[in-house]
Design an enzyme around this catalytic site. Structure first.
Site, PDB file in Angstrom:
ATOM      1  N   TYR A  32      21.347  30.066  21.492  1.00 23.02           N
ATOM      2  CA  TYR A  32      21.922  29.308  20.310  1.00 23.02           C
ATOM      3  C   TYR A  32      23.538  29.557  20.061  1.00 23.02           C
ATOM      4  O   TYR A  32      24.258  28.517  20.205  1.00 23.02           O
ATOM      5  CB  TYR A  32      21.203  29.665  19.084  1.00 23.02           C
ATOM      6  CG  TYR A  32      21.930  29.032  17.728  1.00 23.02           C
ATOM      7  CD1 TYR A  32      22.038  27.857  17.710  1.00 23.02           C
ATOM      8  CD2 TYR A  32      22.216  30.063  16.718  1.00 23.02           C
ATOM      9  CE1 TYR A  32      22.772  27.556  16.289  1.00 23.02           C
ATOM     10  CE2 TYR A  32      22.950  29.760  15.637  1.00 23.02           C
ATOM     11  CZ  TYR A  32      23.210  28.454  15.483  1.00 23.02           C
ATOM     12  OH  TYR A  32      23.851  27.656  14.333  1.00 23.02           O
ATOM     13  N   THR A  44      29.192  28.689  14.424  1.00 23.87           N
ATOM     14  CA  THR A  44      28.085  29.666  13.812  1.00 23.87           C
ATOM     15  C   THR A  44      28.866  31.128  14.129  1.00 23.87           C
ATOM     16  O   THR A  44      29.313  31.598  15.227  1.00 23.87           O
ATOM     17  CB  THR A  44      26.851  29.641  14.245  1.00 23.87           C
ATOM     18  OG1 THR A  44      26.171  30.871  14.025  1.00 23.87           O
ATOM     19  CG2 THR A  44      26.905  29.736  15.866  1.00 23.87           C
TER      20      THR A  44
HETATM   21  C1  UD1 Z   1      20.870  33.691  12.007  1.00 25.48           C
HETATM   22  C2  UD1 Z   1      21.916  33.313  12.596  1.00 25.48           C
HETATM   23  C3  UD1 Z   1      22.527  31.981  12.129  1.00 25.48           C
HETATM   24  C4  UD1 Z   1      21.480  30.924  12.002  1.00 25.48           C
HETATM   25  C5  UD1 Z   1      20.290  31.491  11.292  1.00 25.48           C
HETATM   26  C6  UD1 Z   1      19.364  30.470  11.152  1.00 25.48           C
HETATM   27  C7  UD1 Z   1      22.929  34.955  13.965  1.00 25.48           C
HETATM   28  C8  UD1 Z   1      23.901  35.914  13.842  1.00 25.48           C
HETATM   29  N1  UD1 Z   1      22.719  34.199  12.775  1.00 25.48           N
HETATM   30  O1  UD1 Z   1      21.090  34.309  10.608  1.00 25.48           O
HETATM   31  O2  UD1 Z   1      23.572  31.491  12.834  1.00 25.48           O
HETATM   32  O3  UD1 Z   1      21.895  29.737  11.333  1.00 25.48           O
HETATM   33  O4  UD1 Z   1      19.898  32.501  11.981  1.00 25.48           O
HETATM   34  O5  UD1 Z   1      18.790  30.277  12.409  1.00 25.48           O
HETATM   35  O6  UD1 Z   1      22.131  34.848  15.014  1.00 25.48           O
HETATM   36  N2  UD1 Z   1      15.055  38.959   6.778  1.00 25.48           N
HETATM   37  C9  UD1 Z   1      14.242  39.742   6.363  1.00 25.48           C
HETATM   38  N3  UD1 Z   1      13.051  39.070   6.087  1.00 25.48           N
HETATM   39  C10 UD1 Z   1      12.847  37.639   6.015  1.00 25.48           C
HETATM   40  C11 UD1 Z   1      13.834  36.884   6.437  1.00 25.48           C
HETATM   41  C12 UD1 Z   1      15.146  37.495   6.868  1.00 25.48           C
HETATM   42  O7  UD1 Z   1      14.315  40.587   5.957  1.00 25.48           O
HETATM   43  O8  UD1 Z   1      11.540  37.113   5.745  1.00 25.48           O
HETATM   44  C13 UD1 Z   1      16.518  39.435   6.987  1.00 25.48           C
HETATM   45  C14 UD1 Z   1      17.056  39.710   8.401  1.00 25.48           C
HETATM   46  O9  UD1 Z   1      16.204  40.398   9.229  1.00 25.48           O
HETATM   47  C15 UD1 Z   1      18.463  39.384   8.206  1.00 25.48           C
HETATM   48  C16 UD1 Z   1      18.695  38.833   6.948  1.00 25.48           C
HETATM   49  O10 UD1 Z   1      17.434  38.616   6.135  1.00 25.48           O
HETATM   50  O11 UD1 Z   1      18.845  40.830   7.931  1.00 25.48           O
HETATM   51  C17 UD1 Z   1      19.251  37.408   7.028  1.00 25.48           C
HETATM   52  O12 UD1 Z   1      18.197  36.801   7.838  1.00 25.48           O
HETATM   53  P1  UD1 Z   1      18.285  35.066   7.908  1.00 25.48           P
HETATM   54  O13 UD1 Z   1      18.291  34.436   6.775  1.00 25.48           O
HETATM   55  O14 UD1 Z   1      17.129  34.550   8.928  1.00 25.48           O
HETATM   56  O15 UD1 Z   1      19.506  34.696   8.737  1.00 25.48           O
HETATM   57  P2  UD1 Z   1      20.451  35.483  10.060  1.00 25.48           P
HETATM   58  O16 UD1 Z   1      19.494  36.045  11.076  1.00 25.48           O
HETATM   59  O17 UD1 Z   1      21.382  36.366   9.681  1.00 25.48           O
END
Ligand code: UD1
Length: 346
Positions: free
Chosen positions: A154, A130
């Site tokens: 993780y 990851t």
């Molecule tokens: C993280 C992990 C990844 C893991 C995934 C799922 C890291 C670097 N990456 O990805 O390995 O597979 O989680 O557990 O730790 N967001 C919003 N609103 C929401 C949901 C998300 O604004 O309701 C934003 C987050 O703040 C982020 C982006 O969307 O900026 C992506 O978030 P998400 O899809 O949860 O993935 P990661 O956190 O990047």
């Protein structure tokens, strides 16, 4: 020549099932799936069996990797040419609360599997790693040589697993691995669709209480949630929201098949798997609104702990060395396939 007998752990899961689907469609390999169905689903196994038809190319074994004697029994009973190892715990906040679950399920189970590979002469391994191994990288786009510094258990459990695999390969020159570091995987089975209105996935993401942005946006578009939040609008990005490298699950799955080919005559290596460019949270939400035709409610919330501003891959290594060519580098296709899958499981 591709391997003829492949063991896939976590094949009933989101990414694993997309890889098994492609192995069925693009190779002649027989596939043994081990999955404890903790987050994997019987429905995906049924869908894969439907794709396999009467070929009998899938053998599903419901088992937990922690049950070492049971897993060893599988290696005793069958000869494998390669392992693709997906089964793992993957929820970042849970890993902070229950770190030992992550070190057991991810690092310990991977170590046990690698020892079985060595003992039973299985010399090819593809490992799901990851972008979380990079933590909050100080250079973007992130290269494979960028310093690894996980900021949660993780990411650390995956980085430790990488070390186990690398050290085992250094001590056994017959044993070769490809470690794939996934960026933000999203979307669902394209099922041959070319245009947006043809998309009808057979498999997709059905992780309960998912935290992933694209799944949450799809759920909100379909009214499964009355609103969603943008976690922070004050990042140092063009619109203030976090940027990620979203990769379609079918392109990620294809990278595993390329990796199997690659390992036939090339050396072990580590590869980022992403598109090499990112989208902001606001851009993703706009595209989901567009493909769904629903102007759903979005509010600005506080930043989520541990979220880096930007996480985007440099993918030149996998493109150049493996000749990997993404086919679905299109945010509308990613969002629409996620949306159609979400409708199907409503
Ligand atoms: C993280 C992990 C990844 C893991 C995934 C799922 C890291 C670097 N990456 O990805 O390995 O597979 O989680 O557990 O730790 N967001 C919003 N609103 C929401 C949901 C998300 O604004 O309701 C934003 C987050 O703040 C982020 C982006 O969307 O900026 C992506 O978030 P998400 O899809 O949860 O993935 P990661 O956190 O990047």
């Amino acid at each position: 020549m591709r391997p003829e007998s492949i063991l896939v752990t976590g094949g009933a899961g989101y990414i694993g099932s997309h890889v098994v689907k492609q192995l069925l469609e693009k190779s002649d390999a027989n596939i043994t799936i081990i999955d404890n169905l903790s987050t994997g689903t019987r429905g995906r196994i049924d869908a894969l069996e439907a794709i396999a038809g009467r070929s009998g190319r899938i053998d599903f074994i419901e088992a937990d990797l922690a049950d070492f004697s049971m897993i060893e029994g599988v290696f005793k009973a069958k000869k494998f040419d390669a392992l693709i190892h997906f089964a793992a715990s993957i929820v970042v906040p849970e890993s902070v609360e229950k770190p030992l679950k992550y070190y057991m399920n991810n690092t310990v189970n991977t170590t046990n599997l690698v020892s079985l590979l060595n003992e039973y002469g299985v010399n090819r391994m593809i490992f799901s790693s990851t972008a979380a191994v990079y933590g909050e990288p100080d250079e973007v786009p992130v290269k494979e040589g960028t310093q690894t510094a996980p900021i949660n258990p993780y990411g650390m459990s995956k980085l430790m697993s990488e070390s186990v695999i690398k050290d085992a390969a250094a001590a056994n020159t017959e044993f070769k691995f490809a470690i794939l570091r996934y960026f933000n995987v999203a979307g669902a089975d394209m099922n041959g669709a070319e245009a947006l209105n043809e998309i009808a996935p057979r498999i997709g993401q059905s992780f309960p209480n998912a935290t992933h942005l694209i799944k949450i946006a799809a759920e909100t578009a379909l009214g499964k949630r009355d609103k969603m939040y943008i976690f922070g609008e004050d990042f140092n990005t063009h619109d203030g929201t976090g940027m990620r490298d979203y990769i379609h699950v079918d392109d990620l799955a294809d990278a595993h098949l390329e990796a199997l080919d690659y390992l036939q005559n090339r050396d072990s290596d580590i590869f980022n798997v992403g598109y090499g460019h990112g989208y902001s949270v606001k851009e993703v939400i706009e595209v989901m609104k567009d493909v769904s035709g629903v102007d759903f409610r979005v509010e600005i919330g506080p930043r989520r702990a541990g979220d880096p501003a930007v996480l985007v891959s440099d993918n030149s290594k996998i493109c150049e060395k493996m000749g990997w060519k993404p086919k679905f580098d299109d945010l509308a296709k990613i969002c629409k396939s996620a949306l159609e899958w979400e409708k199907k499981i409503s």
